[in-house]
Design a protein around this motif. Structure first.
Motif, PDB file in Angstrom:
ATOM      1  N   ILE A  35       2.716   2.768  -2.425  1.00 31.07           N
ATOM      2  CA  ILE A  35       2.870   3.911  -3.436  1.00 31.07           C
ATOM      3  C   ILE A  35       1.393   4.542  -3.277  1.00 31.07           C
ATOM      4  O   ILE A  35       1.442   5.923  -3.499  1.00 31.07           O
ATOM      5  CB  ILE A  35       3.130   3.048  -4.721  1.00 31.07           C
ATOM      6  N   GLU A  36       0.262   3.928  -3.091  1.00 34.08           N
ATOM      7  CA  GLU A  36      -0.770   4.616  -2.873  1.00 34.08           C
ATOM      8  C   GLU A  36      -0.814   5.445  -1.937  1.00 34.08           C
ATOM      9  O   GLU A  36      -1.369   6.750  -1.908  1.00 34.08           O
ATOM     10  CB  GLU A  36      -2.095   3.584  -2.883  1.00 34.08           C
ATOM     11  N   TYR A  37      -0.223   5.389  -0.681  1.00 31.00           N
ATOM     12  CA  TYR A  37      -0.195   6.118   0.294  1.00 31.00           C
ATOM     13  C   TYR A  37       0.848   7.377   0.042  1.00 31.00           C
ATOM     14  O   TYR A  37       0.371   8.286   0.454  1.00 31.00           O
ATOM     15  CB  TYR A  37       0.713   5.396   1.681  1.00 31.00           C
ATOM     16  N   THR A  85       8.156   5.364  -9.720  1.00 31.30           N
ATOM     17  CA  THR A  85       6.986   5.781  -9.670  1.00 31.30           C
ATOM     18  C   THR A  85       7.398   7.450  -9.169  1.00 31.30           C
ATOM     19  O   THR A  85       6.550   8.272  -9.759  1.00 31.30           O
ATOM     20  CB  THR A  85       6.259   5.194  -8.177  1.00 31.30           C
ATOM     21  N   LYS A 110       0.812  -1.310   0.051  1.00 29.50           N
ATOM     22  CA  LYS A 110       0.042  -0.036  -0.172  1.00 29.50           C
ATOM     23  C   LYS A 110       0.940   1.247  -0.023  1.00 29.50           C
ATOM     24  O   LYS A 110       0.209   2.286  -0.108  1.00 29.50           O
ATOM     25  CB  LYS A 110      -1.073   0.138   1.165  1.00 29.50           C
ATOM     26  N   GLN A 166       1.423   8.564  -2.953  1.00 32.07           N
ATOM     27  CA  GLN A 166       0.851   9.526  -3.978  1.00 32.07           C
ATOM     28  C   GLN A 166      -0.168  10.516  -3.279  1.00 32.07           C
ATOM     29  O   GLN A 166      -0.336  11.532  -3.709  1.00 32.07           O
ATOM     30  CB  GLN A 166       0.244   8.763  -4.962  1.00 32.07           C
ATOM     31  N   LYS A 167      -0.825  10.053  -2.411  1.00 34.54           N
ATOM     32  CA  LYS A 167      -1.741  10.779  -1.553  1.00 34.54           C
ATOM     33  C   LYS A 167      -1.154  11.828  -0.666  1.00 34.54           C
ATOM     34  O   LYS A 167      -1.605  12.941  -0.777  1.00 34.54           O
ATOM     35  CB  LYS A 167      -2.787   9.802  -0.771  1.00 34.54           C
ATOM     36  N   TYR A 168      -0.097  11.398   0.047  1.00 35.10           N
ATOM     37  CA  TYR A 168       0.616  12.446   0.865  1.00 35.10           C
ATOM     38  C   TYR A 168       1.196  13.438   0.009  1.00 35.10           C
ATOM     39  O   TYR A 168       1.189  14.665   0.451  1.00 35.10           O
ATOM     40  CB  TYR A 168       1.798  11.699   1.474  1.00 35.10           C
ATOM     41  N   GLN A 223       0.251  14.999  -2.481  1.00 39.60           N
ATOM     42  CA  GLN A 223      -0.664  15.646  -3.244  1.00 39.60           C
ATOM     43  C   GLN A 223      -0.817  17.007  -2.301  1.00 39.60           C
ATOM     44  O   GLN A 223      -1.267  18.082  -2.781  1.00 39.60           O
ATOM     45  CB  GLN A 223      -2.249  14.950  -3.533  1.00 39.60           C
TER      46      GLN A 223
END
Length: 136
Positions: free
Chosen positions: A37-39, A81, A35, A41-43, A45
């Motif tokens: 990369i998803e974390y 990424t 999880k 990417q959100k951070y 932003q």
């Protein structure tokens, strides 16, 4: 801009981050490797990160430890990424033992010292503090 450090593990990744002025390192979170990369990417932003620091697992004789191949895969994933964010490796020997000692000195009990999530987060903070002392 912040600096972010990772204490990589196959079950959890401890994450620490500096304040925007890069004065203080604090524990941020623990994330499962699937999880991360998803974390991030959100951070990213909402926060700007100047560089990633990744703990490099080594044996006492300075050779890579068993988990080094997993860390290398993680670093490659970060590079792919987030190519705009430089990555630095830093020797992470003894960070888990130091983290357990810090937790013990803080007055928390044996249960807290055995909490792997807490130890991983504190390890990431120690890693980031070491980098800041070395390179600032």
């Amino acid at each position: 801009m912040r600096i972010m450090a990772f204490d990589y593990g196959t079950k959890r990744i401890g994450i620490a981050v500096t304040d925007p002025l890069q004065i203080i390192a604090t524990g941020l979170d623990n994330i499962h490797p699937l999880k991360i990369i998803e974390y991030l990417q959100k951070y990213l932003q909402t926060e700007q990160v100047e560089r990633f620091i990744v703990g490099e697992p080594k044996q006492m004789d300075n050779t890579p430890s068993q988990s080094a191949q997993h860390v290398k895969g993680f670093v490659n994933l970060l590079k792919k990424t987030f190519p705009q964010i430089p990555i630095e490796m830093l020797d992470e020997r003894f960070t888990s033992k130091m983290a357990s000692a810090v937790i013990a000195q803080s007055g928390m009990g044996k249960k807290a010292r055995q909490n792997r999530e807490l130890v991983d987060t504190v390890s990431a903070v120690i890693l980031l503090q070491s980098w800041m002392q070395q390179y600032r």
